[in-house]
Structure formats: C-alpha cells, structure tokens
Scaffold this motif. Structure first.
Motif, PDB file in Angstrom:
ATOM      1  N   UNK A  64       0.848  -1.194   0.000  1.00  0.00           N
ATOM      2  CA  UNK A  64       0.000   0.000   0.000  1.00  0.00           C
ATOM      3  C   UNK A  64       0.880   1.239   0.000  1.00  0.00           C
ATOM      4  N   UNK A  65       0.519   2.185  -0.878  1.00  0.00           N
ATOM      5  CA  UNK A  65       1.253   3.446  -0.937  1.00  0.00           C
ATOM      6  C   UNK A  65       0.260   4.595  -1.094  1.00  0.00           C
ATOM      7  N   UNK A  66       0.756   5.790  -0.870  1.00  0.00           N
ATOM      8  CA  UNK A  66      -0.081   6.981  -1.078  1.00  0.00           C
ATOM      9  C   UNK A  66      -0.399   7.139  -2.564  1.00  0.00           C
ATOM     10  N   UNK A  67       0.594   6.877  -3.390  1.00  0.00           N
ATOM     11  CA  UNK A  67       0.432   6.953  -4.835  1.00  0.00           C
ATOM     12  C   UNK A  67       1.341   5.939  -5.497  1.00  0.00           C
ATOM     13  N   UNK A  68       1.050   5.589  -6.740  1.00  0.00           N
ATOM     14  CA  UNK A  68       1.847   4.578  -7.425  1.00  0.00           C
ATOM     15  C   UNK A  68       3.284   5.032  -7.664  1.00  0.00           C
ATOM     16  N   UNK A  69       3.521   6.337  -7.654  1.00  0.00           N
ATOM     17  CA  UNK A  69       4.875   6.846  -7.813  1.00  0.00           C
ATOM     18  C   UNK A  69       5.799   6.475  -6.661  1.00  0.00           C
ATOM     19  N   UNK A  70       5.225   6.025  -5.550  1.00  0.00           N
ATOM     20  CA  UNK A  70       6.023   5.617  -4.395  1.00  0.00           C
ATOM     21  C   UNK A  70       6.516   4.175  -4.511  1.00  0.00           C
ATOM     22  N   UNK A  71       6.067   3.441  -5.533  1.00  0.00           N
ATOM     23  CA  UNK A  71       6.493   2.054  -5.717  1.00  0.00           C
ATOM     24  C   UNK A  71       7.902   2.001  -6.290  1.00  0.00           C
ATOM     25  N   UNK A  72       8.608   0.931  -5.968  1.00  0.00           N
ATOM     26  CA  UNK A  72       9.954   0.681  -6.470  1.00  0.00           C
ATOM     27  C   UNK A  72       9.967  -0.662  -7.199  1.00  0.00           C
ATOM     28  N   UNK A  73      11.003  -0.896  -7.961  1.00  0.00           N
ATOM     29  CA  UNK A  73      11.120  -2.154  -8.719  1.00  0.00           C
ATOM     30  C   UNK A  73      10.977  -3.365  -7.798  1.00  0.00           C
ATOM     31  N   UNK A  74      11.497  -3.275  -6.590  1.00  0.00           N
ATOM     32  CA  UNK A  74      11.414  -4.393  -5.642  1.00  0.00           C
ATOM     33  C   UNK A  74       9.970  -4.756  -5.300  1.00  0.00           C
ATOM     34  N   UNK A  75       9.059  -3.804  -5.409  1.00  0.00           N
ATOM     35  CA  UNK A  75       7.655  -4.080  -5.101  1.00  0.00           C
ATOM     36  C   UNK A  75       7.005  -5.012  -6.122  1.00  0.00           C
ATOM     37  N   UNK A  76       7.618  -5.137  -7.285  1.00  0.00           N
ATOM     38  CA  UNK A  76       7.057  -5.974  -8.354  1.00  0.00           C
ATOM     39  C   UNK A  76       7.746  -7.327  -8.480  1.00  0.00           C
ATOM     40  N   UNK A  77       8.717  -7.606  -7.622  1.00  0.00           N
ATOM     41  CA  UNK A  77       9.419  -8.883  -7.679  1.00  0.00           C
ATOM     42  C   UNK A  77       8.401 -10.013  -7.470  1.00  0.00           C
ATOM     43  N   UNK A  78       8.406 -10.961  -8.375  1.00  0.00           N
ATOM     44  CA  UNK A  78       7.508 -12.113  -8.295  1.00  0.00           C
ATOM     45  C   UNK A  78       6.147 -11.894  -8.929  1.00  0.00           C
ATOM     46  N   UNK A  79       5.854 -10.666  -9.372  1.00  0.00           N
ATOM     47  CA  UNK A  79       4.528 -10.372  -9.931  1.00  0.00           C
ATOM     48  C   UNK A  79       4.279 -11.130 -11.230  1.00  0.00           C
ATOM     49  N   UNK A  80       5.273 -11.215 -12.073  1.00  0.00           N
ATOM     50  CA  UNK A  80       5.104 -11.933 -13.345  1.00  0.00           C
ATOM     51  C   UNK A  80       4.787 -13.406 -13.087  1.00  0.00           C
TER      52      UNK A  80
END
Length: 155
Positions: A64-80
C-alpha cells in the motif's frame, strides 16, 4: 474466468476500506458496469461478487502506498510469476491491466493501450487506461471505449 483485472497496488483508501478501487473518485466500478462486465453497479465492498460474473481482481504490487509513484522495482518482484500462476490455474481469457504503470511494473516495458503481443500461456494481456482520479487527462468516453474493447475480447 473471463478476465482478471490487475491494478497497480492498493492505495490508502482501498487499504482502509479493505476493498479494491475504493476511492469514491476512482471510476473503476462505474466503468466495469458501463462496459457490461457487471449487470449492475457494484460497491467496492461487493468485490467478491465479481466472481459470479467470471471476473477476478489482483494487483501488480501488494504494498500500500499513497500513490503509485512511491512504488519501487522491488515491489514488483515475483509479480510476473504470480500472474503466470493465475493464468495457468484460472485460465482467464485475458488479464486487463488497469493502467500502463501496472503492466510496466510487471513486465518492465512501456505498453500502449490495448492488446499486447505478450501472452501468459493462453491468456491474453490487455492494457486499459488507469481509472485513478489522477488520470484526468483521459476522458470518461475514452476509458469506456477501452473497457468495452476488453469486454468484446473476453465475451
């Protein structure tokens, strides 16, 4: 399963409500109904009802973040891999990414709206405009056009 919609991540309003796309200014639920995915307008708290219509929900990132701009590449690890598992087990006709950033976070490439060349098994990948209130540059009619195109693709 007709389609699994993939948002980018839970925002603070959605996390507090424990329901996806819960910000009252987010157009997701209105577009879902207007495009014909649901027979009536659902409230975010009714998200489990989507399964009755062959529709699922997930997020590219879980944090959870305030906005998507606060996400980092590490937040998507394993998503694929997670989406590949969803595609293999639930066999939706398509995954509909709610916004280019959701797709880009997972696949590390900037897409155009619409059907993508990449597939997950037999599951098509389709990028929709973001339904976030922050995406005011894309009109309601343009968003609805893309949602209807996905509906037509998935039956």
């Amino acid at each position: 399963m007709r389609v699994v919609f993939c948002g980018i991540n839970p925002g603070r309003v959605s996390a507090a409500a424990r329901a996806p796309f819960a910000n009252p200014r987010n157009d997701f639920w209105r577009l879902l109904h207007a495009a014909g995915f649901t027979p009536r307008l659902l409230a975010p708290s009714e998200f489990r009802t989507l399964l009755d219509f062959g529709v699922g929900l997930t997020n590219a990132a879980r944090r959870t973040t305030r906005g998507s701009g606060d996400l980092r590449a590490a937040d998507f690890v394993g998503a694929r891999e997670r989406l590949a598992t969803i595609a293999a087990e639930l066999r939706p006709r398509a995954v509909g990414f709610v916004g280019k950033a959701a797709y880009q976070g997972v696949f590390r490439e900037r897409p155009e709206h619409g059907l993508q060349k990449l597939v997950l098994g037999e599951t098509l990948l389709f990028v929709l405009p973001s339904t976030s209130p922050a995406n005011a540059a894309v009109s309601w009619n343009e968003r609805l056009r893309w949602f209807r195109a996905l509906r037509d693709l998935t039956g």
